[in-house]
Motif scaffolding. Structure first.
Motif, mmCIF file in Angstrom:
data_model
loop_
_atom_site.group_PDB
_atom_site.id
_atom_site.type_symbol
_atom_site.label_atom_id
_atom_site.label_comp_id
_atom_site.label_asym_id
_atom_site.label_seq_id
_atom_site.Cartn_x
_atom_site.Cartn_y
_atom_site.Cartn_z
ATOM 1 N N SER A 1 0.843 -1.187 0.000
ATOM 2 C CA SER A 1 0.000 0.000 0.000
ATOM 3 C C SER A 1 0.879 1.238 0.000
ATOM 4 O O SER A 1 2.006 1.233 0.484
ATOM 5 C CB SER A 1 -0.940 0.019 1.216
ATOM 6 O OG SER A 1 -0.213 0.024 2.436
ATOM 7 N N ASN A 2 0.330 2.323 -0.560
ATOM 8 C CA ASN A 2 1.058 3.581 -0.711
ATOM 9 C C ASN A 2 0.482 4.638 0.233
ATOM 10 O O ASN A 2 -0.729 4.857 0.278
ATOM 11 C CB ASN A 2 0.954 4.071 -2.151
ATOM 12 C CG ASN A 2 1.928 5.183 -2.456
ATOM 13 O OD1 ASN A 2 3.018 4.929 -2.950
ATOM 14 N ND2 ASN A 2 1.568 6.421 -2.162
ATOM 15 N N HIS A 3 1.372 5.316 0.968
ATOM 16 C CA HIS A 3 0.965 6.328 1.936
ATOM 17 C C HIS A 3 1.814 7.580 1.709
ATOM 18 O O HIS A 3 2.873 7.751 2.328
ATOM 19 C CB HIS A 3 1.133 5.810 3.364
ATOM 20 C CG HIS A 3 0.418 4.520 3.611
ATOM 21 N ND1 HIS A 3 -0.820 4.450 4.212
ATOM 22 C CD2 HIS A 3 0.756 3.244 3.289
ATOM 23 C CE1 HIS A 3 -1.208 3.181 4.268
ATOM 24 N NE2 HIS A 3 -0.268 2.437 3.717
ATOM 25 N N SER B 1 1.437 -8.327 12.207
ATOM 26 C CA SER B 1 0.324 -9.287 12.207
ATOM 27 C C SER B 1 0.094 -9.914 10.838
ATOM 28 O O SER B 1 -0.518 -10.981 10.749
ATOM 29 C CB SER B 1 -0.962 -8.588 12.666
ATOM 30 O OG SER B 1 -0.833 -8.088 13.979
ATOM 31 N N HIS B 2 0.586 -9.254 9.769
ATOM 32 C CA HIS B 2 0.369 -9.735 8.400
ATOM 33 C C HIS B 2 1.711 -9.738 7.671
ATOM 34 O O HIS B 2 2.073 -8.759 7.016
ATOM 35 C CB HIS B 2 -0.658 -8.866 7.688
ATOM 36 C CG HIS B 2 -1.962 -8.761 8.435
ATOM 37 N ND1 HIS B 2 -2.915 -9.756 8.404
ATOM 38 C CD2 HIS B 2 -2.449 -7.799 9.262
ATOM 39 C CE1 HIS B 2 -3.938 -9.403 9.166
ATOM 40 N NE2 HIS B 2 -3.677 -8.224 9.687
ATOM 41 N N PRO B 3 2.469 -10.826 7.776
ATOM 42 C CA PRO B 3 3.880 -10.844 7.350
ATOM 43 C C PRO B 3 4.116 -10.600 5.867
ATOM 44 O O PRO B 3 5.251 -10.318 5.487
ATOM 45 C CB PRO B 3 4.347 -12.251 7.754
ATOM 46 C CG PRO B 3 3.399 -12.689 8.819
ATOM 47 C CD PRO B 3 2.084 -12.073 8.467
ATOM 48 N N HIS B 4 3.087 -10.707 5.014
ATOM 49 C CA HIS B 4 3.290 -10.460 3.592
ATOM 50 C C HIS B 4 2.942 -9.025 3.185
ATOM 51 O O HIS B 4 3.085 -8.667 2.014
ATOM 52 C CB HIS B 4 2.454 -11.437 2.753
ATOM 53 C CG HIS B 4 3.023 -12.823 2.741
ATOM 54 N ND1 HIS B 4 2.798 -13.732 3.756
ATOM 55 C CD2 HIS B 4 3.820 -13.461 1.837
ATOM 56 C CE1 HIS B 4 3.421 -14.869 3.484
ATOM 57 N NE2 HIS B 4 4.052 -14.716 2.349
ATOM 58 N N TYR B 5 2.507 -8.208 4.137
ATOM 59 C CA TYR B 5 2.012 -6.870 3.835
ATOM 60 C C TYR B 5 3.083 -5.826 4.139
ATOM 61 O O TYR B 5 3.632 -5.781 5.249
ATOM 62 C CB TYR B 5 0.759 -6.598 4.652
ATOM 63 C CG TYR B 5 0.239 -5.184 4.575
ATOM 64 C CD1 TYR B 5 -0.021 -4.570 3.352
ATOM 65 C CD2 TYR B 5 0.005 -4.448 5.741
ATOM 66 C CE1 TYR B 5 -0.504 -3.265 3.294
ATOM 67 C CE2 TYR B 5 -0.485 -3.158 5.689
ATOM 68 C CZ TYR B 5 -0.725 -2.571 4.466
ATOM 69 O OH TYR B 5 -1.196 -1.290 4.402
ATOM 70 N N LEU B 6 3.379 -4.969 3.136
ATOM 71 C CA LEU B 6 4.398 -3.935 3.294
ATOM 72 C C LEU B 6 3.812 -2.563 2.977
ATOM 73 O O LEU B 6 3.544 -2.250 1.816
ATOM 74 C CB LEU B 6 5.588 -4.211 2.367
ATOM 75 C CG LEU B 6 6.741 -3.200 2.420
ATOM 76 C CD1 LEU B 6 7.366 -3.178 3.810
ATOM 77 C CD2 LEU B 6 7.790 -3.524 1.362
ATOM 78 N N PRO B 7 3.611 -1.693 3.981
ATOM 79 C CA PRO B 7 3.232 -0.303 3.707
ATOM 80 C C PRO B 7 4.462 0.487 3.241
ATOM 81 O O PRO B 7 5.560 0.343 3.790
ATOM 82 C CB PRO B 7 2.735 0.211 5.072
ATOM 83 C CG PRO B 7 2.559 -1.014 5.929
ATOM 84 C CD PRO B 7 3.546 -2.005 5.407
ATOM 85 N N VAL B 8 4.263 1.332 2.227
ATOM 86 C CA VAL B 8 5.336 2.177 1.697
ATOM 87 C C VAL B 8 4.945 3.627 1.965
ATOM 88 O O VAL B 8 3.890 4.087 1.526
ATOM 89 C CB VAL B 8 5.544 1.919 0.193
ATOM 90 C CG1 VAL B 8 6.746 2.703 -0.320
ATOM 91 C CG2 VAL B 8 5.731 0.421 -0.078
#
Length: 587
Positions: free
Chosen positions: A86-88, A141-148
């Motif tokens: 996800s993009n922030h 909690s969600h090891p495959h999820y990467l916030p950018v």
């Protein structure tokens, strides 16, 4: 194609823009109108390229668009449903700010520092605060999820002539102050310590901006915020191009324009990383963990500024080609991207071979548990790591031990040195000219692991290969008939039992002339004999295939390791003759 990105921003993306063609889904309903900033960011992520100069990084991907209200709750939900990235392009306001924070109808300069803590620096810069804690919690909690997340554009503010400004007094009330009492610009004379909010989190990817100098070389943008964090962690993690980026606008369904900022550099990174996830899936049939993806792009980044990591450009400029080439090695070299875990008190060790003298790089990356920080003091140096892992590279012939990079937050402009890194959830060892021979890669941890829970980690290794493959396939081939492919292979060594996983991939050509690989389909699993040091012959028939080209990949897998042992390509031809069979007489 077919993958999903998330975007949280000041408002919603203009879903009707011609560059998105029905690929944008609005995830919440709190913002009835579209937002120009969000639409520009979205174009860099996924614009199809009807205007070629505006084509996005992942130009056939889909997008879920949210405003930034309740972002953590919504991120948690999307990550639970399988969102990878996800993009922030937003963050916490800190230090100097130009705008209208009091709804007066007039923009002016504000200084947001707390005068009871410091009259010269906003303590929010570099602090591991509530937003960082919450973002880290979702990622853990969600090891495959990467916030950018964008690093911010605070360095050097305020710009231009400031005759007066608004600031808080000791009671928390706004007051007007004369320029003679003005605090220094954000970051002081050198610009360091200007990253705030969620961008200071451990488990995200923080993005700074670069532009080009007159010789065409990338240099930090004048506005791009510098690290370090208060505890000395490396921020930003990476940089991308963020100056005069041409992309979509929300003025109409066919409007475009340029914007600059770390907001523009961030989707350049986010959209690109989705391509790496897709490529890894095509190679292996699974997605990387966020720790692997983060480790990969920092491992392969193009080094800028001083050698090694720094607090201006992090690990360097995103280098997609080098990252993809490392991924292409995962099928044959398990050390290229290795995912494992470390139990409390355990030591992980793997032998690697450097076949010829040359550069060797080893990167350790992990997603660390969140740590709540309640202190509100200036530049608190307390390390925010919960599980402090360590990587070492040992020359087995000489006994020499090589250590990772470290930085000194007290001297932020100094080049990186080597030593014991106690603050970063990523460690990297680099040997520019490693002697050929056998090496041991060792991963340990300090103290006790939180909750006695094993800590997953990822290793990225280039310049060395796994020295102890349990099964080696030395010969493979296929025989094709009208609707069947017979896959055959022979092993030269089998050191331990396991199984072969055979995957079939259809190969086609799209209208643009690009080779397209279908998603891998597992068509068989065959147990190995596992007889020590003895080879065997194996065979599998893949039946009822349509005419076309196919890849068959043979993976060896066991509870400890998996890797590509062989790959063969086959063309299944259509029948050479067609016949009509009549039933005579009829009736």
């Amino acid at each position: 194609k077919g993958l999903l990105l998330g975007i949280w921003d000041g408002g919603h993306v203009l879903a009707e823009h011609r560059e998105f063609t029905g690929r944008v889904r609005i995830g919440d309903s709190s913002s009835p109108t579209s937002d120009d900033h969000a639409t520009h960011v979205a174009g860099t992520l996924i614009a199809s390229g009807l205007s070629f100069d505006a084509r996005g990084m992942a130009y056939e991907a889909n997008l879920s668009s949210y405003d930034w209200d309740a972002d953590v709750t919504e991120m948690e939900r999307e990550a639970r449903n399988g969102l990878l990235l996800s993009n922030h392009s937003y963050g916490e306001i800190a230090g100097w700010y130009y705008g209208d924070l009091e709804d007066t109808g007039m923009d002016q300069w504000y200084w947001l520092g707390d005068p009871t803590i410091s009259r010269t620096e906003d303590h929010v810069f570099g602090r591991y605060g509530e937003y960082a804690f919450l973002y880290d919690g979702v990622a853990y909690s969600h090891p495959h999820y990467l916030p950018v997340v964008a690093a911010g554009n605070d360095r050097g503010e305020p710009y231009g002539l400031v005759t007066s400004y608004r600031g808080l007094d000791a009671q928390g009330n706004w007051q007007t102050y004369d320029v003679t009492s003005r605090p220094p610009p954000d970051g002081g004379t050198d610009g360091f310590d200007t990253i705030a909010g969620s961008a200071t989190a451990k488990n995200i990817l923080t993005v700074g901006s670069v532009g080009l100098d007159r010789n065409g070389n990338p240099v930090p943008s004048s506005f791009s915020s510098y690290g370090p964090t208060d505890d000395g962690r490396i921020k930003p993690d990476i940089v991308g191009y963020g100056e005069r980026v041409y992309s979509t606008r929300s003025l109409s369904s066919d409007s475009y324009g340029t914007k600059s900022g770390t907001s523009m550099a961030t989707p350049n990174i986010t959209g690109s990383l989705l391509l790496l996830q897709q490529y890894h899936f095509l190679l292996t049939g699974r997605y990387m963990t966020a720790a692997s993806l983060k480790g990969l792009v920092l491992h392969t980044a193009r080094d800028l500024d001083t050698p090694g990591p720094d607090y201006k450009t992090g690990w360097g400029l995103l280098d997609m080609e080098t990252a993809a080439r490392v991924l292409s090695d995962v099928r044959a070299n398990p050390l290229a991207v290795l995912e494992s875990e470390l139990a409390d008190g355990e030591r992980f060790s793997r032998t690697a071979t450097v076949s010829a003298g040359g550069p060797v790089r080893v990167t350790l990356s992990w997603t660390d548990p969140a740590k709540r920080q309640n202190s509100a003091i200036l530049d608190d140096p307390t390390p925010q790591l919960v599980n402090d892992l360590d990587v070492r590279l040992v020359n087995q012939r000489t006994g020499d031990v090589y250590r990772p990079y470290t930085l000194d937050p007290r001297n932020p402009s100094q080049p990186a040195s080597v030593g014991d890194n106690t603050v970063d959830p990523i460690e990297q060892i680099f040997l520019p000219d490693a002697p050929a021979g056998s090496y041991s890669i060792e991963v340990t941890h300090k103290g006790r692991l939180a909750g006695n829970i094993p800590q997953p980690f990822s290793l990225i290794v280039t310049g060395a290969t796994d020295a102890t493959l349990p099964v080696i396939v030395f010969q493979s081939g296929t025989e094709a008939s009208v609707d069947e492919v017979k896959v055959q292979w022979q092993t030269s060594i089998e050191r331990s039992p396991g199984q072969f996983r055979i995957e079939r991939i259809a190969v086609t050509i799209d209208p643009r002339g690009n080779t397209v690989l279908s998603a891998p389909e597992v068509v068989a699993r065959i147990a190995t004999e596992g007889t020590p040091q003895e080879g065997r012959s194996y065979e599998f028939s893949d039946e009822r295939l349509l005419a076309g080209k196919y890849l068959h990949r043979i993976y060896y897998e066991s509870p400890e390791i998996q890797y590509l042992a062989a790959e063969v390509e086959t063309q299944v031809l259509p029948p050479s003759e067609l016949g009509v069979l009549y039933s005579y007489p009829n009736p």
